[in-house]
Design a protein around this motif. Sequence first.
Motif, PDB file in Angstrom:
ATOM      1  N   VAL A   1      39.891  22.003 -56.374  1.00 51.65           N
ATOM      2  CA  VAL A   1      39.184  22.162 -55.188  1.00 51.65           C
ATOM      3  C   VAL A   1      38.228  23.340 -55.155  1.00 51.65           C
ATOM      4  N   THR A   2      38.500  24.281 -56.229  1.00 46.97           N
ATOM      5  CA  THR A   2      37.803  25.431 -55.944  1.00 46.97           C
ATOM      6  C   THR A   2      36.494  25.367 -56.948  1.00 46.97           C
ATOM      7  N   MET A   3      36.475  24.058 -57.539  1.00 49.26           N
ATOM      8  CA  MET A   3      35.175  23.550 -58.353  1.00 49.26           C
ATOM      9  C   MET A   3      34.322  22.518 -57.674  1.00 49.26           C
ATOM     10  N   ASP A   4      32.989  22.596 -58.055  1.00 53.45           N
ATOM     11  CA  ASP A   4      32.198  21.382 -57.673  1.00 53.45           C
ATOM     12  C   ASP A   4      32.433  20.194 -58.498  1.00 53.45           C
ATOM     13  N   GLU A   5      32.034  19.054 -57.788  1.00 49.72           N
ATOM     14  CA  GLU A   5      32.366  17.761 -58.398  1.00 49.72           C
ATOM     15  C   GLU A   5      30.940  17.675 -59.032  1.00 49.72           C
ATOM     16  N   SER A   6      30.831  16.743 -60.140  1.00 47.43           N
ATOM     17  CA  SER A   6      29.489  16.280 -60.699  1.00 47.43           C
ATOM     18  C   SER A   6      29.368  14.925 -60.512  1.00 47.43           C
ATOM     19  N   ALA A   7      27.983  14.537 -60.652  1.00 44.61           N
ATOM     20  CA  ALA A   7      27.892  13.182 -60.445  1.00 44.61           C
ATOM     21  C   ALA A   7      28.307  11.971 -61.242  1.00 44.61           C
ATOM     22  N   GLY A   8      28.296  12.556 -62.454  1.00 43.46           N
ATOM     23  CA  GLY A   8      28.912  11.694 -63.788  1.00 43.46           C
ATOM     24  C   GLY A   8      29.991  10.871 -63.611  1.00 43.46           C
ATOM     25  N   PRO A   9      31.242  11.634 -63.483  1.00 35.50           N
ATOM     26  CA  PRO A   9      32.600  11.090 -63.418  1.00 35.50           C
ATOM     27  C   PRO A   9      32.476  10.298 -61.985  1.00 35.50           C
ATOM     28  N   VAL A  10      31.988  10.810 -60.987  1.00 35.59           N
ATOM     29  CA  VAL A  10      32.006   9.746 -59.787  1.00 35.59           C
ATOM     30  C   VAL A  10      31.345   8.333 -59.698  1.00 35.59           C
ATOM     31  N   GLU A  11      30.171   8.555 -60.455  1.00 34.05           N
ATOM     32  CA  GLU A  11      29.373   7.238 -60.631  1.00 34.05           C
ATOM     33  C   GLU A  11      30.168   6.351 -61.649  1.00 34.05           C
ATOM     34  N   ALA A  12      30.947   6.789 -62.716  1.00 32.74           N
ATOM     35  CA  ALA A  12      31.767   5.873 -63.547  1.00 32.74           C
ATOM     36  C   ALA A  12      32.810   5.652 -62.962  1.00 32.74           C
ATOM     37  N   PHE A  13      33.443   6.189 -61.956  1.00 30.97           N
ATOM     38  CA  PHE A  13      34.594   5.577 -61.064  1.00 30.97           C
ATOM     39  C   PHE A  13      34.220   4.723 -60.300  1.00 30.97           C
ATOM     40  N   LEU A  14      32.890   4.786 -59.496  1.00 30.63           N
ATOM     41  CA  LEU A  14      32.545   3.938 -58.547  1.00 30.63           C
ATOM     42  C   LEU A  14      31.932   2.523 -59.274  1.00 30.63           C
ATOM     43  N   ALA A  15      31.503   2.558 -60.450  1.00 34.83           N
ATOM     44  CA  ALA A  15      31.141   1.504 -61.210  1.00 34.83           C
ATOM     45  C   ALA A  15      32.145   0.332 -61.225  1.00 34.83           C
ATOM     46  N   ALA A  16      33.374   0.887 -61.248  1.00 41.22           N
ATOM     47  CA  ALA A  16      34.635  -0.273 -61.001  1.00 41.22           C
ATOM     48  C   ALA A  16      35.297  -0.266 -59.970  1.00 41.22           C
TER      49      ALA A  16
END
Length: 181
Positions: free
Chosen positions: A104-119
């Motif tokens: 939680v001390t780091m920013d999340e990036s779009a790549g892993p989130v988009e990959a997760f949301l695809a499925a």
Amino acid sequence: VWIGDRAVVLDSVAADGSALWLRLAAATAAPEPGFTAPDVAFAALDGGSAPTLAELRGRTVVLVWWSTTCTFCEEARPATNAAAASYADDPEVVWLAAAGAANVTMDESAGPVEAFLAARPYTAPVVLAPAAALGAYAVDGYPRYVVVAPDGRVVFDESGSADARMDQLRAAIEVARRTAP
């Protein structure tokens, strides 16, 4: 323990009990129900901006803090999606699924989130929660549910299993809806 305006916590004690070591507590604490919700900025998955809480003032806002690596979030996703879907036609209730980094001390990036949301999609619009937003709400675990009333006050802030929280979450949304901006 408070020293002046700073919270300190016991860090350790000497083996013989002759000394205590204290450290400063986290700079932020979770907003308690009844207090004003911190205005935080989220990022859209496409790199653009997402609405801030100040921009959503006047409507009930449901923040669902989650992470792609969170097993409990995955277990909670179907119930969370069903709850969000039940408000889909209500323009006065805004849901945001705020994806944060596992650390939680780091920013999340779009790549892993988009990959997760695809499925495994979320019904609520998904935004990226930067570390500053996680810190403002003292998010230290996922999933976390926060309901902000139209007047900007927190009416609900809990984490844990969706099954245990959905009835409480719905009740908090109804309480928030009756709060004048």
